[in-house]
Write an enzyme that holds these catalytic residues in place. Sequence first.
Site, PDB file in Angstrom:
ATOM      1  N   GLY A  66       0.810  -1.224   0.000  1.00 11.91           N
ATOM      2  CA  GLY A  66       0.000   0.000   0.000  1.00 11.91           C
ATOM      3  C   GLY A  66       0.836   1.263   0.000  1.00 11.91           C
ATOM      4  O   GLY A  66       0.734   2.059   0.942  1.00 11.91           O
ATOM      5  N   GLY A  67       1.649   1.456  -1.049  1.00 15.51           N
ATOM      6  CA  GLY A  67       2.494   2.646  -1.113  1.00 15.51           C
ATOM      7  C   GLY A  67       3.616   2.508  -0.098  1.00 15.51           C
ATOM      8  O   GLY A  67       4.567   1.764  -0.328  1.00 15.51           O
ATOM      9  N   MET A 191      -1.616  -5.321  -2.748  1.00 16.73           N
ATOM     10  CA  MET A 191      -3.020  -5.747  -2.708  1.00 16.73           C
ATOM     11  C   MET A 191      -3.629  -5.776  -4.098  1.00 16.73           C
ATOM     12  O   MET A 191      -4.407  -6.672  -4.432  1.00 16.73           O
ATOM     13  CB  MET A 191      -3.823  -4.800  -1.822  1.00 16.73           C
ATOM     14  CG  MET A 191      -3.422  -4.877  -0.374  1.00 16.73           C
ATOM     15  SD  MET A 191      -4.679  -4.180   0.705  1.00 16.73           S
ATOM     16  CE  MET A 191      -4.509  -2.463   0.339  1.00 16.73           C
ATOM     17  N   GLU A 210      -0.132  -1.747 -15.424  1.00 19.25           N
ATOM     18  CA  GLU A 210       0.823  -1.599 -14.313  1.00 19.25           C
ATOM     19  C   GLU A 210       2.083  -0.963 -14.908  1.00 19.25           C
ATOM     20  O   GLU A 210       2.599  -1.430 -15.919  1.00 19.25           O
ATOM     21  CB  GLU A 210       1.113  -2.976 -13.685  1.00 19.25           C
ATOM     22  CG  GLU A 210       2.321  -3.044 -12.779  1.00 19.25           C
ATOM     23  CD  GLU A 210       2.260  -2.117 -11.566  1.00 19.25           C
ATOM     24  OE1 GLU A 210       1.357  -2.251 -10.739  1.00 19.25           O
ATOM     25  OE2 GLU A 210       3.158  -1.229 -11.460  1.00 19.25           O
ATOM     26  N   GLN A 277      -6.895  -0.020  -8.590  1.00 17.96           N
ATOM     27  CA  GLN A 277      -6.216  -0.171  -7.296  1.00 17.96           C
ATOM     28  C   GLN A 277      -4.777   0.308  -7.388  1.00 17.96           C
ATOM     29  O   GLN A 277      -3.880  -0.303  -6.810  1.00 17.96           O
ATOM     30  CB  GLN A 277      -6.268  -1.612  -6.809  1.00 17.96           C
ATOM     31  CG  GLN A 277      -7.581  -1.983  -6.162  1.00 17.96           C
ATOM     32  CD  GLN A 277      -7.511  -3.331  -5.478  1.00 17.96           C
ATOM     33  OE1 GLN A 277      -6.552  -3.660  -4.801  1.00 17.96           O
ATOM     34  NE2 GLN A 277      -8.548  -4.120  -5.667  1.00 17.96           N
ATOM     35  N   ALA A 280      -3.438   5.530  -5.446  1.00 17.03           N
ATOM     36  CA  ALA A 280      -3.821   6.927  -5.660  1.00 17.03           C
ATOM     37  C   ALA A 280      -4.012   7.674  -4.341  1.00 17.03           C
ATOM     38  O   ALA A 280      -4.043   8.906  -4.330  1.00 17.03           O
ATOM     39  CB  ALA A 280      -5.123   6.973  -6.468  1.00 17.03           C
ATOM     40  N   CYS A 425     -11.461 -15.757   5.340  1.00 13.52           N
ATOM     41  CA  CYS A 425     -12.816 -15.898   4.813  1.00 13.52           C
ATOM     42  C   CYS A 425     -13.717 -14.912   5.551  1.00 13.52           C
ATOM     43  O   CYS A 425     -13.343 -14.410   6.608  1.00 13.52           O
ATOM     44  CB  CYS A 425     -13.345 -17.317   4.937  1.00 13.52           C
ATOM     45  SG  CYS A 425     -13.754 -17.812   6.586  1.00 13.52           S
TER      46      CYS A 425
HETATM   47  P1  NAD Z   1       1.034  -0.894  -3.988  1.00  8.15           P
HETATM   48  O1  NAD Z   1       1.644   0.438  -3.843  1.00  8.15           O
HETATM   49  O2  NAD Z   1       1.752  -2.101  -3.497  1.00  8.15           O
HETATM   50  O3  NAD Z   1       0.645  -1.163  -5.508  1.00  8.15           O
HETATM   51  C1  NAD Z   1       0.099  -0.177  -6.356  1.00  8.15           C
HETATM   52  C2  NAD Z   1       0.584  -0.459  -7.754  1.00  8.15           C
HETATM   53  O4  NAD Z   1       0.069   0.519  -8.639  1.00  8.15           O
HETATM   54  C3  NAD Z   1       2.107  -0.407  -7.872  1.00  8.15           C
HETATM   55  O5  NAD Z   1       2.549  -1.627  -8.393  1.00  8.15           O
HETATM   56  C4  NAD Z   1       2.366   0.769  -8.808  1.00  8.15           C
HETATM   57  O6  NAD Z   1       3.486   0.564  -9.632  1.00  8.15           O
HETATM   58  C5  NAD Z   1       1.085   0.838  -9.609  1.00  8.15           C
HETATM   59  N1  NAD Z   1       0.771   2.161 -10.127  1.00  8.15           N
HETATM   60  C6  NAD Z   1       0.798   3.355  -9.469  1.00  8.15           C
HETATM   61  N2  NAD Z   1       0.362   4.332 -10.249  1.00  8.15           N
HETATM   62  C7  NAD Z   1       0.039   3.774 -11.446  1.00  8.15           C
HETATM   63  C8  NAD Z   1      -0.520   4.276 -12.640  1.00  8.15           C
HETATM   64  N3  NAD Z   1      -0.856   5.557 -12.756  1.00  8.15           N
HETATM   65  N4  NAD Z   1      -0.748   3.404 -13.661  1.00  8.15           N
HETATM   66  C9  NAD Z   1      -0.465   2.075 -13.537  1.00  8.15           C
HETATM   67  N5  NAD Z   1       0.087   1.557 -12.417  1.00  8.15           N
HETATM   68  C10 NAD Z   1       0.305   2.385 -11.371  1.00  8.15           C
HETATM   69  O7  NAD Z   1      -0.377  -0.749  -3.270  1.00  8.15           O
HETATM   70  P2  NAD Z   1      -1.484  -1.861  -3.029  1.00  8.15           P
HETATM   71  O8  NAD Z   1      -1.238  -2.539  -1.738  1.00  8.15           O
HETATM   72  O9  NAD Z   1      -1.612  -2.699  -4.214  1.00  8.15           O
HETATM   73  O10 NAD Z   1      -2.777  -0.941  -2.843  1.00  8.15           O
HETATM   74  C11 NAD Z   1      -3.155  -0.080  -3.914  1.00  8.15           C
HETATM   75  C12 NAD Z   1      -4.270   0.865  -3.534  1.00  8.15           C
HETATM   76  O11 NAD Z   1      -5.514   0.198  -3.481  1.00  8.15           O
HETATM   77  C13 NAD Z   1      -4.087   1.544  -2.203  1.00  8.15           C
HETATM   78  O12 NAD Z   1      -4.564   2.859  -2.279  1.00  8.15           O
HETATM   79  C14 NAD Z   1      -4.933   0.723  -1.295  1.00  8.15           C
HETATM   80  O13 NAD Z   1      -5.346   1.411  -0.152  1.00  8.15           O
HETATM   81  C15 NAD Z   1      -6.105   0.423  -2.227  1.00  8.15           C
HETATM   82  N6  NAD Z   1      -6.806  -0.804  -1.877  1.00  8.15           N
HETATM   83  C16 NAD Z   1      -7.966  -0.714  -1.207  1.00  8.15           C
HETATM   84  C17 NAD Z   1      -8.621  -1.856  -0.849  1.00  8.15           C
HETATM   85  C18 NAD Z   1      -9.899  -1.818  -0.141  1.00  8.15           C
HETATM   86  O14 NAD Z   1     -10.479  -0.798   0.028  1.00  8.15           O
HETATM   87  N7  NAD Z   1     -10.387  -2.940   0.276  1.00  8.15           N
HETATM   88  C19 NAD Z   1      -8.115  -3.073  -1.167  1.00  8.15           C
HETATM   89  C20 NAD Z   1      -6.940  -3.140  -1.861  1.00  8.15           C
HETATM   90  C21 NAD Z   1      -6.289  -1.989  -2.205  1.00  8.15           C
END
Ligand code: NAD
Length: 596
Positions: A66-67, A191, A210, A277, A280, A425
């Site tokens: 998550g960043g 995630m 990605e 996801q 952002a 689960c």
């Molecule tokens: P992460 O930082 O591990 O992965 C994000 C990915 O997005 C990275 O691989 C990055 O290279 C890629 N990326 C960033 N900007 C991009 C763009 N403009 N175009 C294409 N790729 C891009 O984070 P994460 O753990 O995967 O989580 C991602 C986001 O999703 C977070 O904001 C997280 O809070 C949200 N999320 C929310 C939920 C939920 O509400 N249940 C679940 C999963 C993830």
Amino acid sequence: MMSEQETATNEIGIGEPSDEWREYRGAPTGTDIECEGWRQEAALRMLNNNLDPEVAEKPEDLVVYGGTGRAARSWDAYDAILAELRELGDEETLLVQSGKPVGRFPTHERAPRVLIANSNLVGKWDSWEHFHELEAEGKIMYGQMTAGSWAYIGTQGILQGTYETLAELGREEYDSDLEGKIVATGGLGGMSGAQPLAVTMNRGVCIAAEVDAHRIERRLETDYLMERAESLNEALDNAEEAAEAGEPYSVAVEMNVADMLEAMDSRGFVPDVVTDQTSAHDELEGYYPSGYTVAEADALRESDPERYIEESLDTMERHVDAILDLQDKGTVAFEYGNNLRGQVEEHRGREDAFDFPGFVPAYIRPMFCRGRGPFRWAALSGDPADIHRTDEAVTELFPENDSLTRWISLAQEQVSFQGLPSRVCWLGYETSEMPEASRNGGGGTAEGDDDGLTERARFALRINELVAEGEISAPIVVTRDHLDAGSVASPHRETEAMKDGTDAVADWPILNALLNCAAGADIVSVHDGGGVGIGNALHANNHVVLDGSDLAAEKARRVFTTDPGMGVIRHADAGYDEAIDEADESDVPVPMRDRR
Ligand code: NAD
């Protein structure tokens, strides 16, 4: 003794990866323990599990997912936490403040062993700007949701939530699963990397953009993703072919997601579903602006962070515009909790950013009303057989729950364990009777059929019993996501568009954490900013260690009643009929309502 200069240097930045971490490279496993008891040992193993190179995205930077969600503030703090946990007695509690151990007090046996508060700031100062100033001085840490509470279990944790969300979308939008439907999305990180597999588990087709080739490779290696295309054209052709044949299929394309959606739109390619996801929630360290390679963008972030932020927000605005255009043309669009809409509304003044819904009001809230949410557990032994035994136990206990049974069998086939073997689960409050097949000792209770156990308590007690009987070789630690029924206030996500307008009321997660302490959870944590960024959410979590003892059973019975119960009362208080029904059916007291 450290010199003042060394102290000052150590307080800035996170330092070099610790030798201890290099030796562990993941959680210690087996039945011998380093700490005074299994509850402290569970904390030590879960912290190391979060920083296992197989689990964490950038473990050498202490980043789990998550960043910049971290498990400890610095490598010195990591070493110090381990040292404290090894010494921590059965009647003591360790305090961890934003990833750094800050105190240890005598408490009592039933109290939590570890209390954690991460990233919390006072309202007026509760912004990324102030957070980043403090972070640069080594005074605070971003704990995301499960990273800073040592409850992350790799991509599986989110896989099941994404699977449930897409399954519900299929039911609501198509009255079926996702067969023949194309889902376009962005992000294949910690995630977000769960998305392609969650789509194919629902029999659909996924195209994921990605920017980082390494992330794509990682998802291919762990079988979360089927293929990587060399061009968008190739990805679109393959996806259409698979959708026409009704075959599950996933493909990644290395490009910016805003560029991908615009290109789809201009070619007249309208995916059935669009979500996202990318990270952002963090415009500086999470999201990538268009027009740069990853290396170029990383260099820009270092040299000119203000410009990076402006370009990142510009790309987010284009990203939202493309989603809205596709939605106008028939795409089912929803935000998956990364605050993309909030960023564009706040920084670009675009109120129409919220013209497509978040996933919680669209698909999840009815489950929260019933106290249902993502329950997860890890085998401290490191032995996959222990998780397989819990898989059997959960399906024996809830044979009538089709989606759970289907999930467990899909997970067994398709989910590779990362770090400690674990499972997740969705279980809720419902105090249903124990199934006939499991009555003989099942549920770990001698109180008969109408025992008033919640689903979560019933299952936790069954696991505790299996540990006591030696059928499971070492204790199981049970925890959950912070994204849960009654433990989070997050107006752009879990509490978006609450019926009574209480989206931003943060008393609930604080009450949840306090109640978890009162009920005797072994680790309790409270965080700011998980998922949607600093200032946008408060949320809490718990862990209970099931070591087969009577004390563990007592704690499990209480914690797994009060914790999902918070979801029921929170939503009943907001006026949701499903929650009020659940309170009636399961006999959950809702004071002012009961008095009327
Ligand atoms: P992460 O930082 O591990 O992965 C994000 C990915 O997005 C990275 O691989 C990055 O290279 C890629 N990326 C960033 N900007 C991009 C763009 N403009 N175009 C294409 N790729 C891009 O984070 P994460 O753990 O995967 O989580 C991602 C986001 O999703 C977070 O904001 C997280 O809070 C949200 N999320 C929310 C939920 C939920 O509400 N249940 C679940 C999963 C993830």
